[in-house]
Design a protein around this motif. Structure first.
Motif, PDB file in Angstrom:
ATOM      1  N   PHE A 183     114.124  60.433  45.950  1.00 36.10           N
ATOM      2  CA  PHE A 183     114.525  61.075  47.216  1.00 36.10           C
ATOM      3  C   PHE A 183     113.859  60.285  48.389  1.00 36.10           C
ATOM      4  CE2 PHE A 183     112.694  63.654  50.537  1.00 36.10           C
ATOM      5  CZ  PHE A 183     113.709  63.940  51.395  1.00 36.10           C
ATOM      6  N   SER A 184     114.473  59.845  49.396  1.00 34.86           N
ATOM      7  CA  SER A 184     114.055  59.162  50.614  1.00 34.86           C
ATOM      8  C   SER A 184     114.607  59.820  51.624  1.00 34.86           C
ATOM      9  CB  SER A 184     114.052  57.662  50.456  1.00 34.86           C
ATOM     10  OG  SER A 184     113.728  57.134  51.664  1.00 34.86           O
ATOM     11  N   ILE A 193     121.139  53.464  41.907  1.00 30.97           N
ATOM     12  CA  ILE A 193     121.127  54.502  41.165  1.00 30.97           C
ATOM     13  C   ILE A 193     121.221  55.876  41.821  1.00 30.97           C
ATOM     14  CG2 ILE A 193     118.599  54.938  41.161  1.00 30.97           C
ATOM     15  CD1 ILE A 193     118.767  55.387  37.934  1.00 30.97           C
ATOM     16  N   ARG A 194     120.877  55.658  43.213  1.00 28.32           N
ATOM     17  CA  ARG A 194     121.024  56.771  44.214  1.00 28.32           C
ATOM     18  C   ARG A 194     122.250  57.410  44.295  1.00 28.32           C
ATOM     19  NH1 ARG A 194     116.523  54.204  47.573  1.00 28.32           N
ATOM     20  NH2 ARG A 194     114.818  55.665  47.547  1.00 28.32           N
ATOM     21  N   LYS A 195     123.456  56.575  43.905  1.00 26.50           N
ATOM     22  CA  LYS A 195     124.709  57.207  43.699  1.00 26.50           C
ATOM     23  C   LYS A 195     124.914  58.039  42.468  1.00 26.50           C
ATOM     24  CE  LYS A 195     126.503  53.114  43.159  1.00 26.50           C
ATOM     25  NZ  LYS A 195     127.284  51.830  42.907  1.00 26.50           N
ATOM     26  N   ALA A 196     123.864  58.170  41.646  1.00 26.99           N
ATOM     27  CA  ALA A 196     124.123  59.187  40.569  1.00 26.99           C
ATOM     28  C   ALA A 196     124.327  60.701  40.989  1.00 26.99           C
ATOM     29  CB  ALA A 196     122.819  58.811  39.740  1.00 26.99           C
ATOM     30  N   ILE A 197     125.005  61.525  40.738  1.00 26.20           N
ATOM     31  CA  ILE A 197     125.160  62.788  40.431  1.00 26.20           C
ATOM     32  C   ILE A 197     123.706  63.430  40.403  1.00 26.20           C
ATOM     33  CG2 ILE A 197     126.164  65.090  39.997  1.00 26.20           C
ATOM     34  CD1 ILE A 197     128.733  63.392  39.373  1.00 26.20           C
ATOM     35  N   GLY A 198     123.441  64.142  41.369  1.00 26.01           N
ATOM     36  CA  GLY A 198     122.005  64.800  41.320  1.00 26.01           C
ATOM     37  C   GLY A 198     121.322  64.598  42.552  1.00 26.01           C
ATOM     38  N   VAL A 199     121.107  63.051  42.669  1.00 23.23           N
ATOM     39  CA  VAL A 199     120.582  62.601  43.929  1.00 23.23           C
ATOM     40  C   VAL A 199     120.751  63.066  45.170  1.00 23.23           C
ATOM     41  CG1 VAL A 199     119.261  60.480  44.881  1.00 23.23           C
ATOM     42  CG2 VAL A 199     120.010  60.476  42.233  1.00 23.23           C
TER      43      VAL A 199
END
Length: 318
Positions: A183-184, A193-199
């Motif tokens: 998180f940012s 990897i921030r495209k990953a579902i959940g982020v």
């Protein structure tokens, strides 16, 4: 000469006998053979690829673009070393999480992996849910290899129910704490990897931490994040299904479809029943289909009562 797919109990009869005309997996006079395991998220692709990997001298290449990044083992549902059961895996958790892993990157790295695996006289098994990446690979190297497509399919309503439960299990395993470092406040959720579902779904919840917002509000944001993860995972599954249908009906890929719906319906009846259904409905038929593809001969059933799910030793040529 016969290749037996041997169970981990040496006294047990082999699940099937695979006729073969020589000691090598790959016939030098033919195109090298490659197996692709396809399906929507949550259908059991990784499990099936590892089952096949314990039957045939093979290595697995990951084609899930998010699983290619380092990190988020729980959120991206990466197979653990224990779950890999000794089958070598490639392109799994190898890329910088903050830089893009493109279809070109995948094609270049997967091609090198395939050449290396074939050079060791092993079978490349490609598995993952990024069907656009798989399509790019097949289009780029289609004439070089002999491709075999296994499509693991599950009824969408049944799959959506399973995926929802799997998200709850991920939370119990520590998914939220795993997501927190990514998180940012100024983070770009369209890259890496921030495209990953959940982020992105947990963005507002993480923003609430360390604030004076009341606990009720924070709990609401948490619940909304979980619902978002479940909804977007189900949406992803539908999109993956639609792309596979396009590859089959428009691109005319010759896919061997295996319906695992009955297996998922039995999950509530206990692990033993579900495992037995998996063996009979998915694992054994897949092994026979792959054996036919590899050796171009009919496969004879041998003692269907053997327990496929117990396989852990690698098939050898003898």
């Amino acid at each position: 000469m016969t290749i037996s797919m041997v169970l981990c109990n040496p006294s047990t009869q082999p699940i099937i006998n695979v006729p073969c005309n020589g000691p090598k997996l790959i016939n030098a006079k033919q195109k090298e053979k490659v197996v692709l395991v396809m399906g929507a998220t949550g259908t059991g692709k990784s499990r099936l690829s590892i089952d096949l990997g314990t039957c045939f001298p093979s290595e697995i290449i990951n084609s899930d673009k998010i699983q290619a990044y380092e990190g988020l083992e729980i959120a991206t549902n990466k197979v653990t070393k224990e779950e890999q059961r000794g089958v070598p895996h490639h392109l799994l958790g190898i890329h910088n999480p903050y830089s893009e892993f493109t279809a070109n990157d995948f094609c270049d790295m997967a091609s090198l992996a395939m050449e290396s695996i074939i050079g060791r006289e092993q079978l490349p098994i490609i598995v993952g849910g990024s069907n656009s990446y798989v399509e790019a690979l097949v289009e780029r190297f289609g004439s070089r290899y002999d491709w075999f497509f296994l499509w693991l399919d599950v009824s969408m309503p049944i799959l959506h129910s399973y995926v929802s439960k799997r998200v709850d299990e991920m939370v119990e395993k520590g998914m939220v704490n795993e997501l927190r470092p990514f998180f940012s406040p100024n983070g770009d959720y369209s890259k890496g990897i921030r495209k990953a579902i959940g982020v992105p779904e947990f963005d507002m919840f993480f923003r609430s931490e360390g604030t004076t917002w009341d606990e009720r509000t924070k709990q609401r944001l948490f619940d909304e994040a979980i619902r978002g993860v479940k909804k977007n995972t189900c949406t992803l599954a539908c999109k993956q299904f639609e792309r596979i249908e396009r590859l089959r009906n428009v691109k005319r890929w010759n896919m061997q479809r295996l319906c695992a719906t009955r297996v998922f319906e039995m999950h509530g009846n206990g692990d033993d029943e579900a495992d037995e259904a998996w063996r009979k409905i998915v694992a054994e038929p897949s092994a026979r289909l792959v054996a036919q593809f590899l050796y171009n001969e009919a496969i004879n059933n041998n003692n269907n009562n053997n327990n496929y799910s117990g396989i852990s030793s690698r098939a050898r040529f003898f």
